[in-house]
Motif scaffolding. Structure first.
Motif, PDB file in Angstrom:
ATOM      1  N   ASP A 162       0.866  -1.305   0.177  1.00 57.15           N
ATOM      2  CA  ASP A 162       0.112  -0.134  -0.010  1.00 57.15           C
ATOM      3  C   ASP A 162       0.875   1.011   0.000  1.00 57.15           C
ATOM      4  OD1 ASP A 162      -2.877  -0.779   0.194  1.00 57.15           O
ATOM      5  OD2 ASP A 162      -1.687  -1.514   2.548  1.00 57.15           O
ATOM      6  N   LEU A 163       0.343   1.710  -0.665  1.00 57.47           N
ATOM      7  CA  LEU A 163       1.076   3.727  -1.268  1.00 57.47           C
ATOM      8  C   LEU A 163       0.470   4.551  -0.939  1.00 57.47           C
ATOM      9  CD1 LEU A 163       4.588   4.459  -0.999  1.00 57.47           C
ATOM     10  CD2 LEU A 163       3.595   5.318  -3.562  1.00 57.47           C
ATOM     11  N   LEU A 164       0.119   5.623   0.406  1.00 63.92           N
ATOM     12  CA  LEU A 164      -0.564   6.549   1.075  1.00 63.92           C
ATOM     13  C   LEU A 164      -0.202   7.430  -0.917  1.00 63.92           C
ATOM     14  CD1 LEU A 164      -2.536   7.257   3.090  1.00 63.92           C
ATOM     15  CD2 LEU A 164      -0.190   8.611   4.166  1.00 63.92           C
ATOM     16  N   LEU A 165      -0.998   8.266  -0.400  1.00 65.64           N
ATOM     17  CA  LEU A 165      -1.641   9.448  -1.639  1.00 65.64           C
ATOM     18  C   LEU A 165      -2.064  10.387  -0.733  1.00 65.64           C
ATOM     19  CD1 LEU A 165      -2.517   7.841  -4.444  1.00 65.64           C
ATOM     20  CD2 LEU A 165      -0.815   8.719  -4.569  1.00 65.64           C
ATOM     21  N   VAL A 166      -1.106  11.530  -0.429  1.00 63.97           N
ATOM     22  CA  VAL A 166      -2.525  12.906   0.764  1.00 63.97           C
ATOM     23  C   VAL A 166      -1.851  14.265   0.304  1.00 63.97           C
ATOM     24  CG1 VAL A 166      -0.500  11.707   2.029  1.00 63.97           C
ATOM     25  CG2 VAL A 166      -2.372  13.231   3.272  1.00 63.97           C
ATOM     26  N   THR A 167      -2.738  14.657   0.255  1.00 64.35           N
ATOM     27  CA  THR A 167      -2.534  16.687  -0.354  1.00 64.35           C
ATOM     28  C   THR A 167      -1.435  16.885   0.575  1.00 64.35           C
ATOM     29  OG1 THR A 167      -4.363  16.900   1.087  1.00 64.35           O
ATOM     30  CG2 THR A 167      -5.130  16.650  -1.287  1.00 64.35           C
ATOM     31  N   PRO A 168      -0.539  17.776   0.656  1.00 67.98           N
ATOM     32  CA  PRO A 168       0.369  18.632   1.423  1.00 67.98           C
ATOM     33  C   PRO A 168      -0.146  19.151   2.648  1.00 67.98           C
ATOM     34  CG  PRO A 168       0.863  19.406  -0.530  1.00 67.98           C
ATOM     35  CD  PRO A 168      -0.544  18.284  -1.265  1.00 67.98           C
ATOM     36  N   SER A 169      -1.689  19.877   2.300  1.00 63.88           N
ATOM     37  CA  SER A 169      -2.179  20.077   3.636  1.00 63.88           C
ATOM     38  C   SER A 169      -2.586  19.390   4.778  1.00 63.88           C
ATOM     39  CB  SER A 169      -3.277  20.683   3.403  1.00 63.88           C
ATOM     40  OG  SER A 169      -4.374  19.749   3.119  1.00 63.88           O
ATOM     41  N   GLY A 170      -2.843  18.188   4.061  1.00 64.81           N
ATOM     42  CA  GLY A 170      -3.315  16.209   4.888  1.00 64.81           C
ATOM     43  C   GLY A 170      -1.935  16.211   5.568  1.00 64.81           C
ATOM     44  N   PHE A 171      -1.106  16.359   5.121  1.00 70.31           N
ATOM     45  CA  PHE A 171       0.506  15.779   5.832  1.00 70.31           C
ATOM     46  C   PHE A 171       0.664  17.125   6.257  1.00 70.31           C
ATOM     47  CE2 PHE A 171       4.779  15.727   5.398  1.00 70.31           C
ATOM     48  CZ  PHE A 171       5.339  14.700   6.038  1.00 70.31           C
TER      49      PHE A 171
END
Length: 236
Positions: free
Chosen positions: A194-203
């Motif tokens: 699994d590889l996470l995709l997250v917006t900069p704000s979420g990060f």
């Protein structure tokens, strides 16, 4: 147990003896060719985000998820003391053949180092997992082996821009998703990853619940899906 398909394909590629064209299989059963030259790129061919982040590292380094050692070798040449870790025994063997001097087979989420100044987690290594909880757990574990005042550099993928990979991702919450794939090569099948995709704000929000502080987000103004992060561990 899953096979070390990744390790075998990079071993065979390194000795110019591929048995067949390796592939990545997504969990929706889509197959894409694995383009292996990228794992062996020289610094001149790296993504600008990688070049910028690695230009800022200092001191002793943990290369978390080193692969075949492309970042480790460059850092060694600059005179850094680097411990490289990867979960693939085959990839570690290739890195050793290429000249990486200090190597460990292991999980970056159970880091083998102690007291490094900088953690390097490029190649989307920090995003292993399917949730922000996984991300926070990884960051917290890496903090335990980093000196106070140390830093971490990594790259991530975002959902801000739609592409073939993000379109196949599993949504978790607004701005957060993950994609699942595995390596298949010469009758070997690697573990599902699994590889996470997250917006900069979420990060940035996720980091706020760890010992780290966000110093910089790099490349968020580009058209690509990747962005870089530089984190610091406050001194005591």
């Amino acid at each position: 147990m899953p096979d070390d398909a990744f390790g075998q394909m990079v071993l065979d590629f390194h000795r110019d003896a591929l048995a067949e064209q390796p592939a990545y299989r997504r969990d929706d059963d889509t197959l894409t060719e694995a383009h292996l030259s990228g794992y062996f790129e020289q610094p001149s061919a790296w993504h600008p985000i990688e070049r910028r982040l690695l230009s800022e590292v200092t001191g002793s380094i943990l290369d978390a998820g080193c692969g075949v050692g492309r970042h480790t070798l460059a850092l060694q040449k600059r005179g850094h003391s680097v411990l490289a870790v990867d979960r693939s025994p085959g990839a570690v063997a290739v890195a050793r053949k290429r000249g990486v001097t200090h190597l460990v087979v292991g999980d970056l989420r159970q880091p083998p180092a102690d007291g490094c100044d900088t953690v390097v987690a490029l190649g989307k290594q920090l995003g292993l997992g399917s949730s922000l909880t996984d991300l926070r757990r990884t960051l917290t574990e890496l903090a335990t082996v980093t000196q106070s005042g140390g830093c971490l550099v990594a790259d991530m993928d975002t959902l801000d821009r739609v592409g073939p990979e993000t379109g196949a991702a599993h949504a978790v919450q607004p701005g957060v998703a993950y994609r699942t794939f595995r390596v298949e090569y010469d009758s070997l099948t690697g573990p599902w990853t699994d590889l996470l995709l997250v917006t900069p704000s979420g990060f940035r929000t996720a980091v706020g619940e760890t010992p780290w502080t966000v110093d910089a987000l790099v490349g968020t103004e580009t058209d690509g899906s990747a962005y870089g992060v530089r984190l610091s561990l406050p001194g005591q």
